[in-house]
Structures are given as structure tokens and as C-alpha cells.
Design a protein around this motif. Sequence first.
Motif, PDB file in Angstrom:
ATOM      1  N   TYR A 100       0.847  -1.192   0.000  1.00 35.38           N
ATOM      2  CA  TYR A 100       0.000   0.000   0.000  1.00 35.38           C
ATOM      3  C   TYR A 100       0.882   1.240   0.000  1.00 35.38           C
ATOM      4  CZ  TYR A 100      -3.284   3.555   1.668  1.00 35.38           C
ATOM      5  OH  TYR A 100      -4.036   4.707   1.803  1.00 35.38           O
ATOM      6  N   ASN A 101       0.690   2.102  -1.006  1.00 38.88           N
ATOM      7  CA  ASN A 101       1.511   3.317  -1.147  1.00 38.88           C
ATOM      8  C   ASN A 101       3.009   3.017  -1.062  1.00 38.88           C
ATOM      9  OD1 ASN A 101      -0.803   4.802  -1.457  1.00 38.88           O
ATOM     10  ND2 ASN A 101      -0.442   6.196   0.248  1.00 38.88           N
ATOM     11  N   GLY A 102       3.400   1.877  -1.612  1.00 40.62           N
ATOM     12  CA  GLY A 102       4.810   1.518  -1.663  1.00 40.62           C
ATOM     13  C   GLY A 102       5.318   0.738  -0.472  1.00 40.62           C
ATOM     14  N   TYR A 103       4.524   0.602   0.589  1.00 36.96           N
ATOM     15  CA  TYR A 103       4.979  -0.061   1.808  1.00 36.96           C
ATOM     16  C   TYR A 103       4.374  -1.454   1.929  1.00 36.96           C
ATOM     17  CZ  TYR A 103       7.220   4.214   3.257  1.00 36.96           C
ATOM     18  OH  TYR A 103       8.053   5.302   3.311  1.00 36.96           O
ATOM     19  N   ALA A 104       5.235  -2.411   2.249  1.00 34.49           N
ATOM     20  CA  ALA A 104       4.855  -3.822   2.225  1.00 34.49           C
ATOM     21  C   ALA A 104       4.352  -4.300   3.579  1.00 34.49           C
ATOM     22  CB  ALA A 104       6.047  -4.670   1.812  1.00 34.49           C
ATOM     23  N   SER A 105       3.441  -5.257   3.533  1.00 35.79           N
ATOM     24  CA  SER A 105       3.110  -6.085   4.685  1.00 35.79           C
ATOM     25  C   SER A 105       3.669  -7.476   4.431  1.00 35.79           C
ATOM     26  CB  SER A 105       1.596  -6.170   4.880  1.00 35.79           C
ATOM     27  OG  SER A 105       1.076  -4.941   5.313  1.00 35.79           O
ATOM     28  N   ASP A 106       3.900  -8.216   5.520  1.00 39.12           N
ATOM     29  CA  ASP A 106       4.474  -9.554   5.405  1.00 39.12           C
ATOM     30  C   ASP A 106       3.904 -10.393   6.545  1.00 39.12           C
ATOM     31  OD1 ASP A 106       5.971 -11.782   4.941  1.00 39.12           O
ATOM     32  OD2 ASP A 106       7.907 -10.869   5.380  1.00 39.12           O
ATOM     33  N   ILE A 107       2.817 -11.104   6.286  1.00 38.71           N
ATOM     34  CA  ILE A 107       2.081 -11.824   7.322  1.00 38.71           C
ATOM     35  C   ILE A 107       2.098 -13.319   7.015  1.00 38.71           C
ATOM     36  CG2 ILE A 107      -0.140 -12.041   8.525  1.00 38.71           C
ATOM     37  CD1 ILE A 107      -0.899  -9.283   7.445  1.00 38.71           C
ATOM     38  N   THR A 108       2.243 -14.130   8.046  1.00 43.44           N
ATOM     39  CA  THR A 108       2.040 -15.570   7.890  1.00 43.44           C
ATOM     40  C   THR A 108       1.041 -16.046   8.939  1.00 43.44           C
ATOM     41  OG1 THR A 108       4.340 -15.821   7.176  1.00 43.44           O
ATOM     42  CG2 THR A 108       3.130 -17.828   7.719  1.00 43.44           C
ATOM     43  N   ARG A 109       0.097 -16.836   8.473  1.00 47.93           N
ATOM     44  CA  ARG A 109      -0.860 -17.498   9.359  1.00 47.93           C
ATOM     45  C   ARG A 109      -0.986 -18.953   8.912  1.00 47.93           C
ATOM     46  NH1 ARG A 109       0.022 -13.677  11.997  1.00 47.93           N
ATOM     47  NH2 ARG A 109      -1.449 -12.172  12.924  1.00 47.93           N
ATOM     48  N   THR A 110      -1.343 -19.815   9.843  1.00 51.38           N
ATOM     49  CA  THR A 110      -1.525 -21.234   9.570  1.00 51.38           C
ATOM     50  C   THR A 110      -2.859 -21.656  10.163  1.00 51.38           C
ATOM     51  OG1 THR A 110       0.879 -21.478   9.835  1.00 51.38           O
ATOM     52  CG2 THR A 110      -0.434 -23.491   9.730  1.00 51.38           C
ATOM     53  N   TRP A 111      -3.695 -22.318   9.353  1.00 53.74           N
ATOM     54  CA  TRP A 111      -5.015 -22.692   9.856  1.00 53.74           C
ATOM     55  C   TRP A 111      -5.470 -24.018   9.250  1.00 53.74           C
ATOM     56  CZ3 TRP A 111      -4.212 -18.623   6.458  1.00 53.74           C
ATOM     57  CH2 TRP A 111      -4.884 -18.654   5.231  1.00 53.74           C
ATOM     58  N   PRO A 112      -6.453 -24.672   9.864  1.00 55.67           N
ATOM     59  CA  PRO A 112      -6.934 -25.960   9.348  1.00 55.67           C
ATOM     60  C   PRO A 112      -7.811 -25.785   8.118  1.00 55.67           C
ATOM     61  CG  PRO A 112      -8.121 -25.355  11.344  1.00 55.67           C
ATOM     62  CD  PRO A 112      -7.058 -24.313  11.158  1.00 55.67           C
ATOM     63  N   VAL A 113      -7.566 -26.605   7.124  1.00 58.19           N
ATOM     64  CA  VAL A 113      -8.333 -26.541   5.876  1.00 58.19           C
ATOM     65  C   VAL A 113      -9.825 -26.767   6.138  1.00 58.19           C
ATOM     66  CG1 VAL A 113      -8.701 -27.670   3.630  1.00 58.19           C
ATOM     67  CG2 VAL A 113      -6.368 -27.221   4.438  1.00 58.19           C
ATOM     68  N   ASN A 114     -10.144 -27.670   7.067  1.00 61.98           N
ATOM     69  CA  ASN A 114     -11.561 -27.961   7.361  1.00 61.98           C
ATOM     70  C   ASN A 114     -12.120 -27.119   8.498  1.00 61.98           C
ATOM     71  OD1 ASN A 114     -10.547 -29.088   9.712  1.00 61.98           O
ATOM     72  ND2 ASN A 114     -10.950 -31.213   9.104  1.00 61.98           N
ATOM     73  N   GLY A 115     -11.306 -26.211   9.047  1.00 62.89           N
ATOM     74  CA  GLY A 115     -11.792 -25.298  10.081  1.00 62.89           C
ATOM     75  C   GLY A 115     -11.573 -25.744  11.500  1.00 62.89           C
ATOM     76  N   LYS A 116     -11.077 -26.963  11.732  1.00 62.36           N
ATOM     77  CA  LYS A 116     -10.889 -27.474  13.087  1.00 62.36           C
ATOM     78  C   LYS A 116      -9.489 -28.082  13.228  1.00 62.36           C
ATOM     79  CE  LYS A 116     -14.553 -26.940  15.758  1.00 62.36           C
ATOM     80  NZ  LYS A 116     -14.462 -26.358  17.107  1.00 62.36           N
ATOM     81  N   PHE A 117      -8.735 -27.598  14.217  1.00 68.39           N
ATOM     82  CA  PHE A 117      -7.436 -28.180  14.512  1.00 68.39           C
ATOM     83  C   PHE A 117      -7.612 -29.573  15.122  1.00 68.39           C
ATOM     84  CE2 PHE A 117      -6.402 -23.633  14.651  1.00 68.39           C
ATOM     85  CZ  PHE A 117      -5.140 -23.566  14.084  1.00 68.39           C
ATOM     86  N   THR A 118      -6.761 -30.509  14.723  1.00 63.81           N
ATOM     87  CA  THR A 118      -6.661 -31.764  15.464  1.00 63.81           C
ATOM     88  C   THR A 118      -5.868 -31.489  16.736  1.00 63.81           C
ATOM     89  OG1 THR A 118      -4.574 -32.435  14.420  1.00 63.81           O
ATOM     90  CG2 THR A 118      -6.637 -33.057  13.293  1.00 63.81           C
ATOM     91  N   GLU A 119      -5.866 -32.416  17.674  1.00 64.22           N
ATOM     92  CA  GLU A 119      -5.137 -32.195  18.926  1.00 64.22           C
ATOM     93  C   GLU A 119      -3.638 -32.009  18.693  1.00 64.22           C
ATOM     94  OE1 GLU A 119      -6.045 -31.498  22.122  1.00 64.22           O
ATOM     95  OE2 GLU A 119      -7.970 -31.220  21.101  1.00 64.22           O
TER      96      GLU A 119
END
Length: 352
Positions: A185-204
Motif C-alpha cells: 500500500y503506497n509503496g509499503y509492504a506487509s508480510d504476514i504468515t498465518r496457519t489454519w486448518p483446511v476444514n476449520g478445526k485443529f486436530t489435537e
Amino acid sequence: MFVLPKNPSAELWDGPRTGIDGVKELFGADEAYENTRFQSYFKKVLKNVKHIFMDDPSSMPTLIKSSETKALIETGLKLQTILPLSKIIQELRMVKSDDEVEIMKKSGMISSKAFIEAMKWTSPGKTESQLWAKFDYENRLHGASILAYVPVVAGGPNALSMHYVRNDMELKDGDLVLVDCGGEYNGYASDITRTWPVNGKFTEPQKELYQAVLNVNKACIKLCTERNNISLHGIHAQSVKLLKHELQAIGFEVSAWDLERILYPHHVGHYLGLDVHDLHDLDRSRKLKKNMVITIEPGIYVPFDNKFPEKYQGIGIRIEDNVVIGKDEPYVLTSTSPKEIVDIEFCCSNNN
């Protein structure tokens, strides 16, 4: 500044030009000329300088004809040295102005919104490339000009590759997806990482490993203040100790070699700004100062190797935030991007 002059015929095809007057008005140039005048101006300037700052001295002959360079030297050119420019500019870019921080807040909010929409949209059977397209769309829709870099969209064991950018596999039920993406945005970068379950629920096992990385992420962010008198290297050293403790608590027995070469082989963060990996000539050993902007991105990548607990094998997790260094408190530019387990699962349950 030397620019293309206004030309109605050329602009009919290629779009409007700023022109000489526009450069003064819009960009604050004290002097502006047509670009055809550059060589004569440059030769005049060369006669009265001792130093030229430039990063590619081999380009000197292309700026003026070699015969003219020789003539200048023979007639008393006083140039003593050609010095590098980029490191000086990078020093100026290291500490952000308040206006720059405001732009980066906006950049972080745009990219965080894209992560929310992507989590809501994810489901088994969709592909990494479709999720990439979703991020591109959402970032542009909310104000980003482009993605700041080619994203990592890694489903399941693809996340074990740090810079996986094929992004062409199907997202599978029961897997996690790791996404490293940010808009500009306006030349300035964001750099985000997230990890999530494909089906919406984490296994234990996914939940246990995820919480370990999240605890390290949050603890390292708390260190991001001037008062702590710490560098990025210092935060990285702390992240290694913290992660080892977290992994031991869930049953890992790891050596320093296993941790830093296999399970967590990258640095905890880097400088951020006009580039994603910003200020590449400045090392990460300098103490953090107010209004510097960095990433905090601990990760864990468990290969299919029986020296590690079987239930965690094939899982890759990284959690990355963008942080403005404060005097006493850090400011997290990406705080609106969900990262608590309960928030991710709630977001994913609102599938649209």
C-alpha cells in the motif's frame, strides 16, 4: 530531476506524463529539466565534485560517452572516489517517520482483512492457486496496489519447504495450510504468515504444536521495545530458547542442532518497509529503536523422521506479525489478523 517532457501525441497512447512543471509541483524538485539535457548537465557537474555516490560504477560510461569521460579527466576532473549509495539510503529508511508508520498501519489492516476473508473461504477440495487468487483479490479490493511478493500457499507437508511457491496442489481435509502473504500500500509492504486448518478445526496434535509456536510469537513481540535494549539477533536467540522449552513440554527431545537446522532453520525476523526483506545491507545486530519496523515469525517444521514424535510429523507452522518498535510498548500492525486458536476456528466456521 530529469523527466520526459509533456507530449500530447505520446500521452494519447501511453497515458499522461508529469512533465517539468508537474515534477516541481508534485514531487518538490528544486530544479527540473527535460531528460535530453542530462548529459550536458552531468558533464558540468563532474567538473566540480570530489565524490560520486552510486551503486554501479560500471554504469559511468553509459552516463556520458567514454571519450567525454577521458576528456574530462585530462582537463582536470577532481573526482577522488566513487562511493556506494544504497547503504546511506538504507540508514535513512531504517527508522520510520510517523507518516510512514500510518501508511504501514493501513497496509497491515488491508492484508489482515485479506487473511480473514481467506480463512472464511478455505475448504477441502479448493486449491492452493485458488487461495492465492483469493488473497490477490481481497488485497486489491481493500486498497493494496499489488501483492508485495509471490506468496507461499502451502497445504499439508508442502509447508515443510520455507519458500514453497508452486502453489498448485489441492487443499486436503485434515491438513493445515500455511500462507505467507502481504499486500503493498503506497509503496509499503506487509508480510504476514498465518496457519489454519483446511476444514476449520485443529486436530489435537496440530493444536498442541500451533500453541507452542504462538506462545513463542507472543513472547518475542513483547521484547520489541527500545527499553529492552535488544537486537533482532537477540530476539532470535530468545526465540530458540523459548521454542525448545515449548517443544519439550509436548514431548520433543531435541538437540540444538535438530532445533536450529531442522525444526526451526530460519531467523525470527527481518526489517520491513519499502521492501519486504528491507535494508538488506544492514545487519540484524543493531539495537532496536522506536519506529523501526520488523517482522516476528517463529516457526516449526517437523519432517517425516522418527527422531521426532510421529503425531507431529509432516506439520509445518509459522506465525508472522509486523511490529513497530515502541519506547515501552510495541505496536502490532497485523493484530487484526486472527492467530488465537479460538479466533481462527471461529473465523473458519463462518465459511462463505
